[in-house]
Design a protein around this motif. Sequence first.
Motif: not given
Length: 287
Positions: A196-200, A237-240, A242-248, A270-276
């Motif tokens: 879960h969200l390992a890419g971030v 999912v592909t996170l922007t 800002d979305q990656a920052l919000d995840v953390l 530019n973006a981060i690809v990760t899994l939910v």
Amino acid sequence: MNTDTLKYLKCPVCHAEGLRRDDNAVKCVNSHAFNVARQGYIDLLLKAGKRPEGDSLAMVEARARFLASGTYAPIADLICRTAIPHLRSLSVPTPVCLDLGGGTGYYLDALRLCFKSQNITPSSILGDVSIYAARRAARILTDTLVVRMDTWQQIPLVGSSVDVGIIVFAPRNAIEIARVMRDTGRLLVVTPAEDHLAGVMKLFGVVGQESNKREHLLNSLSPYFHSVESNRLRYEVTLTRDQALDVLSMGPNARHIDIEDVRSKLHALNAIVTLVDVYLDSFAPNL
């Protein structure tokens, strides 16, 4: 606030069942009074001793922004698809739905919309320890009883009152949950799987999900509940930035990382690809 639902609350001081509205407070039969905030939530945290704080304002705001992006909409949809068939099988005119550690109310709000589409009229209760989460949830869920409570301690609800309980990425007090669930109730628990969200998390050196988290869940609940259904939901999912920052920023990791350092590192991406990657387990009480 739905005052009809107050009958399901229990006084955290004397444990008298059922509360009633009295101006800007709710009271039990023994006149113990608890504040109703101007936003509409009820504060049932006892004032004695150190009161737990829960999520900060920044964490709650980050979670609200991230959830508004729709990234977790498939999780909410799976909760609805699991809860609705059970509720339709019950002969209960007004089922009680409890969201423990419900935060901003995102999942309960989605479930309420599903209820409405199926002509089900529930009594909804959301409990969270964070004052900031309670404020936001009460503003959004105007027909829901939003209660500030410590879900690690005694849940201030009448026993055998809940038809559907949901817990999404939140701590659990198994003994208390078992006490408030009806014999015919269902407990729906969402836990993160190992990817879960390992890419971030890996990108920023943050500790990921424990591989045995679901096993711990099953072991902790097994004295009181048994599993009736299990689903794993996994999607890319592909996170922007800002979305990656919000995840953390929205979870426990926010207390242990330098947000400004993360922000500067994200600037180069530019973006981060990760899994939910999550499990939804449905439990019934052991009878």
